[in-house]
Design a protein around this motif. Structure first.
Motif, mmCIF file in Angstrom:
data_model
loop_
_atom_site.group_PDB
_atom_site.id
_atom_site.type_symbol
_atom_site.label_atom_id
_atom_site.label_comp_id
_atom_site.label_asym_id
_atom_site.label_seq_id
_atom_site.Cartn_x
_atom_site.Cartn_y
_atom_site.Cartn_z
ATOM 1 N N THR A 52 25.427 10.978 2.244
ATOM 2 C CA THR A 52 24.322 11.238 1.307
ATOM 3 C C THR A 52 23.378 10.044 1.233
ATOM 4 O O THR A 52 22.155 10.216 1.149
ATOM 5 N N VAL A 55 21.191 10.233 4.326
ATOM 6 C CA VAL A 55 20.184 11.297 4.227
ATOM 7 C C VAL A 55 19.119 10.940 3.185
ATOM 8 O O VAL A 55 17.937 11.230 3.380
ATOM 9 N N SER A 56 19.526 10.280 2.103
ATOM 10 C CA SER A 56 18.544 9.872 1.084
ATOM 11 C C SER A 56 17.531 8.889 1.661
ATOM 12 O O SER A 56 16.340 8.950 1.344
ATOM 13 N N LEU A 61 13.859 8.976 0.016
ATOM 14 C CA LEU A 61 14.224 8.932 -1.405
ATOM 15 C C LEU A 61 14.819 7.586 -1.779
ATOM 16 O O LEU A 61 14.848 7.215 -2.944
ATOM 17 N N ARG A 88 6.831 12.903 1.162
ATOM 18 C CA ARG A 88 7.840 13.937 0.907
ATOM 19 C C ARG A 88 7.179 15.293 0.668
ATOM 20 O O ARG A 88 7.668 16.318 1.130
ATOM 21 N N PHE A 94 13.591 19.711 1.313
ATOM 22 C CA PHE A 94 14.962 19.386 0.904
ATOM 23 C C PHE A 94 15.698 20.657 0.484
ATOM 24 O O PHE A 94 15.134 21.517 -0.197
ATOM 25 N N PHE A 96 19.444 21.472 -1.363
ATOM 26 C CA PHE A 96 20.541 20.769 -2.035
ATOM 27 C C PHE A 96 21.762 21.673 -2.181
ATOM 28 O O PHE A 96 21.639 22.902 -2.198
ATOM 29 N N GLN A 97 22.913 21.034 -2.338
ATOM 30 C CA GLN A 97 24.153 21.794 -2.473
ATOM 31 C C GLN A 97 24.114 22.698 -3.701
ATOM 32 O O GLN A 97 24.510 23.844 -3.660
ATOM 33 N N ARG A 161 11.628 27.289 -0.581
ATOM 34 C CA ARG A 161 10.904 26.187 -1.231
ATOM 35 C C ARG A 161 10.782 24.992 -0.281
ATOM 36 O O ARG A 161 9.742 24.345 -0.221
ATOM 37 N N PHE A 171 15.872 18.235 5.223
ATOM 38 C CA PHE A 171 17.188 17.638 5.013
ATOM 39 C C PHE A 171 17.980 18.564 4.094
ATOM 40 O O PHE A 171 17.498 18.932 3.026
ATOM 41 N N ASP A 173 21.669 18.987 2.212
ATOM 42 C CA ASP A 173 22.907 18.308 1.829
ATOM 43 C C ASP A 173 23.922 19.361 1.379
ATOM 44 O O ASP A 173 23.740 19.974 0.330
#
Lengths: 291, 369
Positions: A52, A55-56, A61, A88, A94, A96-97, A161, A171, A173
């Motif tokens: 993480t 990837v951040s 980020l 970004r 992005f 996300f989980q 999105r 990316f 996660d």
């Protein structure tokens, strides 16, 4: 030369540490990698390996302590907060989980949210949102609020999105972490198709072994370094709830029952197991147990 | 972004209305105190307003009635009536003192009326006589009710016994009331033979009161003359000044409470929505945009609080009149403007409180489970 211009992402000698002195942790240690257009790269590794954090940093980020990151030929480590935010908004998506949809907005409004920061704004993004909803089978749920959506619908919304501003790289996660095996498989296939059809690079962090079936390339991260994967360390077992194959060595979703440990593919399976453990143990024992 | 802000508020109506209600209560407190003092001040000048002469004549150097003492020689009556434009000059005696009635002391303006002339007397009678005879008094009906007085009962004014001959309406407030007695009785009490306190001057039709007041000031020595309008304004200001400090303190307390409540509302919203803010930042939304939306949110809470405050106070007016008749509430447009401006300031200051939290939201948080 040709290869260089084909690269969307180029990271060189990235280092990220947290804390200082005796408490210093080197979360990412001299990592270099490239990701080309249309490529789906999976980053795997045990929990706490620095996935993480990596990837951040790649997703603008988090700023690395040292090293350089280039996205779409733009060096980003020297950019300020505003420059990074703009980058970004324009070039990165992005997923996300935990989906991370904005709960007060409808499905369609969630997809359109990043379009406010894009060239042409929401008006220009309207045809794209229609196409994305159509492609991801979300059109009929466009006015629904996130709390009324299923896990699969929420993650497909999050994918839409991520794609609304036509990013150069996405990316993701653990995008299948909160989904059952059917929806997890579907999400992976969608990401695979997006990389292929839209010439967009996808960097995916996951524990899900299904990812190996769709990834173009697999990077193994361990102790903050990219290493050769030690295949002998696999310990394949079945998720007692959905029956999906899970690597017991890397899995983080576990539950204990009657002195034995069980591993799972998703939070949902953990919850189902915890509700009725006896039902699932009788189906799978003794295949899925970890001592 | 604004859609997220508005929807965020609407989707949490309990939070929104409890916060806005608390802010509204703080503003209502300020408005209520303001209204009480304005109402009292209105009531203090009610006698001047209702008797409504063109001009008031008083001792030189005096410019109000409330808490004032004025002596004008009776010989000035002819000089005043001789001024062009004067149709009639009615003298009164006037004293600030207490009435002993029903085991309590009541602060009151005592007006001594000339025999047989009701020009300066009560404008509305609930019961009994309008004009007091010797050793008689006309007291406010509200005072009579509170003190348990009936017609014929005895009261004491400055150590002298009077009997209640009439009950008047519209002459009572918390701070003071107006009691009418015969001029001779009040002259005895004040030992002011040969002088009056004020003259109520009525003008010939078509005469400008300001011009007439100026002529009286020029032509009659050692007197001051003010038009009724100027006299009311002068007295009203003095009455309000007495409450300014309290109203000022209440405004500061109410304003500070409103800032704290609005700030707490917005801060707790930021805290609850930290993850969404992190997601927004990850999606490329800048700190400035988020901060503006937080300010809009604070503005909405303050605006709704202001509306609630106005509703509370306007509902309180008839309720107060029914339950506590001695309290008169008056909501002035200036007071509403003042609270409106305070609400705007509250929104700005309250939005500063969570600014630091907004800035510190780390977009990496979006990646954490």
């Amino acid at each position: 030369m040709q290869k260089k211009t084909n690269n969307i992402l180029c990271a060189e000698h990235l280092v990220k540490t947290f804390g200082s002195g005796h408490t210093e942790v080197r979360a990412v240690d001299d990592v270099s990698l490239t990701v080309a257009r249309g490529e789906l790269v999976a980053i795997m590794g045990p929990s706490g390996s620095g996935k993480t954090t990596l990837v951040s940093m790649l997703g603008a980020l988090l700023t690395p302590n040292s090293g350089a990151i280039t996205i779409d030929e733009e060096e980003i480590t020297s950019l300020g907060q505003t420059g990074l935010a703009n980058l970004r908004a324009r070039k990165i998506g992005f997923i996300f989980q935990s989906f991370n949809l904005l709960e007060a907005l409808s499905l369609e409004e969630n997809i359109l949210f990043p379009a406010h920061r894009s060239q042409g704004g929401v008006t220009a993004a309207k045809p794209r949102v229609e196409a994305l909803m159509e492609r991801l089978n979300l059109t009929e749920r466009r006015r629904a609020l996130p709390k009324t959506l299923s896990g699969g619908e929420m993650q497909r919304t999050a994918i839409a999105r991520a794609l609304i501003n036509q990013p150069r790289i996405v990316f993701a996660d653990e995008p299948t972490g909160n989904l059952d095996s059917y929806n997890g498989q579907e999400v992976l296939m969608i990401l695979h198709d997006i990389a292929r059809d839209q010439d967009c690079a996808i960097v995916l962090v996951s524990h899900d072994p299904q990812i190996e079936e769709v990834a173009d390339r697999l990077l193994w991260l361990e102790d903050g370094e990219i290493r050769n994967r030690k295949t002998e360390r696999h310990s394949w077992v079945r998720d007692p709830v959905c029956g999906m194959r899970v690597d017991a060595w890397t899995a983080t979703l576990v539950a204990d029952h009657a002195g034995k440990r069980y591993v799972f593919c998703s939070e949902r399976c953990v919850e189902r197991f915890k509700a009725e453990p006896v039902r699932y143990i009788s189906l799978t024992e003794p295949t899925n147990t970890q001592s | 972004m604004y859609k997220w802000t508005l929807r965020g508020l609407i989707t949490e109506p309990v939070h929104l209305f409890s916060s806005a209600g608390a802010v509204g209560a703080a503003f209502a407190l300020v408005l209520f105190f303001e209204a009480v003092f304005a109402g009292e001040s209105d009531q203090i000048v009610e006698y001047i307003r209702r008797t409504d002469p063109a001009v008031w004549v008083m001792q030189k150097g005096v410019s109000n009635m409330h808490m004032a003492t004025s002596f004008v020689w009776d010989s000035k009556a002819d000089q005043i009536e001789a001024v062009e434009g004067v149709s009639k000059a009615t003298p009164i005696l006037y004293l600030n003192t207490v009435i002993e009635a029903g085991d309590r002391n009541w602060f009151s303006f005592i007006v001594g009326l000339p025999a047989g002339d009701g020009r300066a007397g009560p404008w509305s009678i609930a019961a009994g006589a309008a004009m007091p005879g010797a050793t008689e008094a006309v007291v406010p009906a509200v005072l009579a009710r509170l003190a348990g007085l009936e017609l014929g009962d005895r009261i004491t004014i400055a150590g002298r016994q009077f009997s209640v001959a009439g009950l008047s309406d519209g002459t009572f407030s918390m701070a003071n009331s107006v009691t009418f007695v015969a001029m001779e009785d009040l002259s005895d009490i004040m030992s002011t033979f040969g002088s009056f306190s004020y003259f109520l001057v009525d003008a010939e039709p078509g005469t400008d009161p300001e011009d007439l007041a100026a002529r009286i000031r020029n032509e009659v020595e050692k007197v001051n003359a003010l038009s009724n309008e100027a006299f009311i304004e002068s007295d009203w200001k003095i009455a309000m000044q007495m409450g300014l400090e309290i109203v000022g303190i209440m405004t500061v307390i109410g304003g500070a409470l409103a800032i704290l409540l609005t700030g707490f509302t917005v801060s707790s919203y930021v805290s609850r929505k930290k993850r969404e803010l992190a997601v927004m930042k990850a999606l490329g939304v800048g700190n400035a945009s988020i901060y503006v939306s937080i300010m809009v949110q604070a503005g909405l809470v303050a605006l709704i609080g202001f509306i609630i405050a106005v509703l509370i106070v306007f509902l309180a007016i008839p309720v107060t009149a029914a339950v506590i008749p001695q309290v008169t509430l008056s909501v002035r447009p200036e007071a509403l403007l003042k609270i409106g401006a305070a609400a705007f300031l509250v929104a700005i200051v309250a939005a500063i409180l969570p600014a630091r939290s907004v800035m510190r939201v780390d977009p990496v948080l979006a990646f954490r489970e």
